[in-house]
Design an enzyme around this catalytic site. Structure first.
Site, PDB file in Angstrom:
ATOM      1  CE  LYS A 122      66.204  41.861  53.890  1.00 24.93           C
ATOM      2  NZ  LYS A 122      65.808  41.802  52.578  1.00 24.93           N
ATOM      3  CE  LYS A 206      68.189  51.064  43.014  1.00 19.93           C
ATOM      4  NZ  LYS A 206      68.750  50.055  42.178  1.00 19.93           N
ATOM      5  CE  LYS A 209      64.356  42.855  40.341  1.00 15.89           C
ATOM      6  NZ  LYS A 209      65.432  43.604  39.689  1.00 15.89           N
TER       7      LYS A 209
HETATM    8  P1  ADP Z   1      66.415  46.708  41.225  1.00 13.14           P
HETATM    9  O1  ADP Z   1      66.877  47.844  42.105  1.00 13.14           O
HETATM   10  O2  ADP Z   1      65.209  47.062  40.450  1.00 13.14           O
HETATM   11  O3  ADP Z   1      66.257  45.418  42.006  1.00 13.14           O
HETATM   12  P2  ADP Z   1      68.848  45.557  40.374  1.00 13.14           P
HETATM   13  O4  ADP Z   1      69.445  45.852  41.714  1.00 13.14           O
HETATM   14  O5  ADP Z   1      68.513  44.142  40.042  1.00 13.14           O
HETATM   15  O6  ADP Z   1      67.549  46.465  40.188  1.00 13.14           O
HETATM   16  O7  ADP Z   1      69.804  46.169  39.281  1.00 13.14           O
HETATM   17  C1  ADP Z   1      70.187  45.554  38.069  1.00 13.14           C
HETATM   18  C2  ADP Z   1      71.123  46.478  37.319  1.00 13.14           C
HETATM   19  O8  ADP Z   1      70.430  47.660  36.926  1.00 13.14           O
HETATM   20  C3  ADP Z   1      72.330  46.966  38.143  1.00 13.14           C
HETATM   21  O9  ADP Z   1      73.459  47.106  37.314  1.00 13.14           O
HETATM   22  C4  ADP Z   1      71.885  48.289  38.655  1.00 13.14           C
HETATM   23  O10 ADP Z   1      72.952  49.134  38.952  1.00 13.14           O
HETATM   24  C5  ADP Z   1      71.039  48.809  37.487  1.00 13.14           C
HETATM   25  N1  ADP Z   1      69.963  49.659  37.996  1.00 13.14           N
HETATM   26  C6  ADP Z   1      68.953  49.298  38.807  1.00 13.14           C
HETATM   27  N2  ADP Z   1      68.140  50.327  39.072  1.00 13.14           N
HETATM   28  C7  ADP Z   1      68.648  51.381  38.400  1.00 13.14           C
HETATM   29  C8  ADP Z   1      68.271  52.756  38.274  1.00 13.14           C
HETATM   30  N3  ADP Z   1      67.193  53.227  38.870  1.00 13.14           N
HETATM   31  N4  ADP Z   1      69.037  53.557  37.520  1.00 13.14           N
HETATM   32  C9  ADP Z   1      70.139  53.081  36.890  1.00 13.14           C
HETATM   33  N5  ADP Z   1      70.554  51.806  36.963  1.00 13.14           N
HETATM   34  C10 ADP Z   1      69.839  50.954  37.713  1.00 13.14           C
END
Ligand code: ADP
Ligand code: TRP
Length: 344
Positions: A122, A206, A209
């Protein structure tokens, strides 16, 4: 008393924040799929929850929050979460998560918290430190409570959550040391080396969303197609006849994950390397593979959407079940702290 088991089965716990209203393939391969595999493992007892209180760090609209929660719950159930095999619930319906978070904040330092990625990310986005909400800053403490209250053996998540599990372990150790009691066993991060971090369609960061570099699962076909078609490939390849690079190319990484036709994938890789296939064909086949892989889940989701009362019931039963374990831990914690109340 410290136990990481129910009925001789290893307890597994994980949660997902409904910060958006649907999951993407990074969430699926990095977190959801490994979680569902554990659900079907006879030696484990799985607990999965929707971390709705965590979503308050970014979602400040009641209707949007509800929409996100329903969306992610439906996604999980459609992708194969089986409520007769896993305890599935909403974090806010098990009160003791927040009770434990208030307690645990006293066994972690400001210095440790400042090093947490969520906060540091952030700051990098040029948000002044003065305006960062304390929910975001404290988020790893609530997450430590989410975990420790179930005394799990392991926590299956994507790589980006490793630091939070390590913090939960540090807090547990500090608490146990302070009271000279083995209240919290140390949870293991269960993170896949190969798919713990799925690259986004920008080929750089990575898949996430908030970065808009995702391939969805349940969106309209036109949306998924567009996401796949706009995917980064080999930047040095200008024409279909140029030899291309397969390794590190996100389109082929996605083929390896999604495409059940292994001969097709091998053929596309060969032709790409020598320059006899265009990006469009590679992507078109990826889109078809995506459709094959998720067709059943998409059907199931359409059916479930018609029966939201049944979904509510699943979550309520899950919360009742989860509260049995969580309240027992909270009772033990209050006893250790020297606090007497309704629980003990
Ligand atoms: P985002 O980054 O899209 O907001 P979240 O932080 O809500 O996703 O992640 C939800 C779950 O999915 C967590 O356990 C996170 O480690 C896994 N996750 C999110 N993005 C990835 C990725 N690009 N590759 C592998 N696992 C992921
Ligand atoms: N922080 C996780 C995410 O962003 C969600 C989460 C909250 C979680 N509490 C948890 C994951 C406890 C595992 C265990 O997806």
């Amino acid at each position: 008393m410290s136990t990481q088991q129910t009925n001789n089965k290893k307890r597994i716990l994980s949660g997902i924040t409904p910060s958006g209203n649907s999951l993407h393939i990074g969430n699926y391969f990095g977190a959801v799929k490994p979680q569902l595999e554990l659900q079907n493992d006879l030696t484990t007892d799985t607990h999965y929850f929707i971390a709705d209180l965590h979503a308050l760090t970014t979602v400040h609209d009641a209707a949007a929050l509800e929409k996100n929660i329903t969306g992610v719950v439906l996604d999980y159930l459609s992708l194969g979460l089986d409520p007769s095999n896993s305890v599935f619930f909403r974090q806010s319906q098990v009160m003791s998560h927040t009770q434990l978070a208030v307690v645990l904040a006293n066994y972690v330092s400001f210095g440790q918290m400042k090093r947490m990625h969520a906060f540091k990310d952030k700051l990098q986005k040029n948000v002044g430190v003065e305006s960062i909400n304390m929910g975001l800053f404290n988020y790893p403490i609530l997450m430590a409570a989410d975990i420790l209250i179930y005394k799990p053996f392991g926590v299956p998540v994507g790589e980006d959550q490793r630091q939070h599990i390590e913090l939960a372990r540090d807090i547990a150790e500090n608490f146990n040391r302070t009271y000279k009691k083995d209240v919290f066993p140390l949870p293991e991060p269960l993170i896949s080396k190969t798919i713990g971090k799925i690259i986004g369609t920008d080929g750089k960061r990575k898949m996430s969303k908030s970065l808009g570099n995702i391939i969805g699962i349940f969106e309209d076909e036109a949306v998924i197609r567009k996401q796949i078609m706009s995917c980064f490939t080999d930047p040095n390849r200008k024409k279909a006849t140029d030899p291309g690079k397969v390794e590190g190319n996100p389109v082929f990484l996605y083929h390896d994950l999604l495409n059940d036709d292994l001969a097709e994938v091998a053929d596309l890789k060969d032709r790409y390397t020598v320059g006899t296939v265009g990006d469009v064909e590679v992507k078109e086949k990826l889109f078809l593979a995506h459709q094959r892989m998720f067709a059943q889940a998409r059907d199931r989701r359409r059916n479930l959407e018609q029966d939201l009362n049944q979904v509510k019931e699943i979550l309520k039963n899950g919360a009742d079940e989860a509260a049995k374990v969580a309240d027992a831990t909270m009772k033990e914690v209050y006893q250790v702290l020297g606090i007497e109340n309704q629980l003990n």
